[in-house]
Design a protein around this motif. Structure first.
Motif, PDB file in Angstrom:
ATOM      1  N   ALA A   1      -6.915  13.473   4.007  1.00  0.00           N
ATOM      2  CA  ALA A   1      -6.603  12.247   3.279  1.00  0.00           C
ATOM      3  C   ALA A   1      -6.012  11.173   4.199  1.00  0.00           C
ATOM      4  N   SER A   2      -5.190  11.588   5.151  1.00  0.00           N
ATOM      5  CA  SER A   2      -4.596  10.596   6.056  1.00  0.00           C
ATOM      6  C   SER A   2      -5.643   9.989   6.982  1.00  0.00           C
TER       7      SER A   2
ATOM      8  N   VAL B   1       0.509   3.943  -3.029  1.00  0.00           N
ATOM      9  CA  VAL B   1      -0.012   5.296  -2.771  1.00  0.00           C
ATOM     10  C   VAL B   1       0.898   6.359  -3.375  1.00  0.00           C
TER      11      VAL B   1
ATOM     12  N   ILE C   1       0.836  -1.208   0.000  1.00  0.00           N
ATOM     13  CA  ILE C   1       0.000   0.000   0.000  1.00  0.00           C
ATOM     14  C   ILE C   1       0.865   1.250   0.000  1.00  0.00           C
ATOM     15  N   SER C   2       1.940   1.255   0.781  1.00  0.00           N
ATOM     16  CA  SER C   2       2.786   2.447   0.840  1.00  0.00           C
ATOM     17  C   SER C   2       3.452   2.723  -0.505  1.00  0.00           C
TER      18      SER C   2
ATOM     19  N   ILE D   1      -0.355   7.881  -6.621  1.00  0.00           N
ATOM     20  CA  ILE D   1      -1.525   8.755  -6.699  1.00  0.00           C
ATOM     21  C   ILE D   1      -1.135  10.103  -7.280  1.00  0.00           C
TER      22      ILE D   1
ATOM     23  N   ILE E   1      -8.940   9.720   6.301  1.00  0.00           N
ATOM     24  CA  ILE E   1      -9.762   8.847   5.455  1.00  0.00           C
ATOM     25  C   ILE E   1      -8.995   7.577   5.105  1.00  0.00           C
ATOM     26  N   GLY E   2      -7.739   7.717   4.766  1.00  0.00           N
ATOM     27  CA  GLY E   2      -6.915   6.556   4.431  1.00  0.00           C
ATOM     28  C   GLY E   2      -6.749   5.602   5.591  1.00  0.00           C
ATOM     29  N   TYR E   3      -6.523   6.143   6.776  1.00  0.00           N
ATOM     30  CA  TYR E   3      -6.337   5.291   7.954  1.00  0.00           C
ATOM     31  C   TYR E   3      -7.588   4.467   8.233  1.00  0.00           C
TER      32      TYR E   3
ATOM     33  N   GLY F   1     -10.147   3.973   6.234  1.00  0.00           N
ATOM     34  CA  GLY F   1     -10.489   3.136   5.083  1.00  0.00           C
ATOM     35  C   GLY F   1      -9.705   1.839   5.063  1.00  0.00           C
ATOM     36  N   VAL F   2      -8.398   1.928   5.271  1.00  0.00           N
ATOM     37  CA  VAL F   2      -7.566   0.722   5.303  1.00  0.00           C
ATOM     38  C   VAL F   2      -7.934  -0.138   6.504  1.00  0.00           C
TER      39      VAL F   2
END
Length: 109
Positions: free
Chosen positions: A83-84, A21, A17-18, A24, A86-88, A90-91
């Motif tokens: 974004a961080s 990303v 994932i890292s 993007i 939402i990303g946290y 979401g994952v």
């Protein structure tokens, strides 16, 4: 990608994932992302939008630091925080769903 992978290992985060990303933001997506960050910054700072035309020169860059730079930096910070978060979550949601599915499949057998 190399830096993301190198930091993912000691920080014990998801390596695929890292690295993914990082893709993007690329030369095609950077202009709209940067412009949206600028617009968010102008809203946050209560400033009117300024007309600007990009020029690939050092002089334009230095002048932009004082004109559109503060709004861009504030907007980038706000965008990164949102974004961080939402990303946290979401994952985390996807991870819990995958673990739950694997758990249910294991118990069916």
């Amino acid at each position: 990608m190399v830096l993301a992978a190198a930091l993912a290992i000691p920080l014990r985060v998801n390596l695929p994932i890292s690295v993914a990303v990082v893709w993007i933001t690329n030369p095609l997506t950077m202009p709209p992302i940067f412009y949206c960050s600028y617009l968010i910054g102008t809203l946050a700072l209560g400033q009117p939008e300024q007309h600007f035309a990009f020029e690939p020169s050092w002089q334009w860059f230095m002048e932009s630091l004082t004109t559109i730079g503060p709004a861009f930096l504030v907007g980038s910070f706000i965008s990164a925080c949102v974004a961080s978060i939402i990303g946290y979550f979401g994952v985390d949601l996807l991870w819990r769903r995958a673990v739950r599915k694997a758990w249910l499949n294991r118990h069916k057998k």
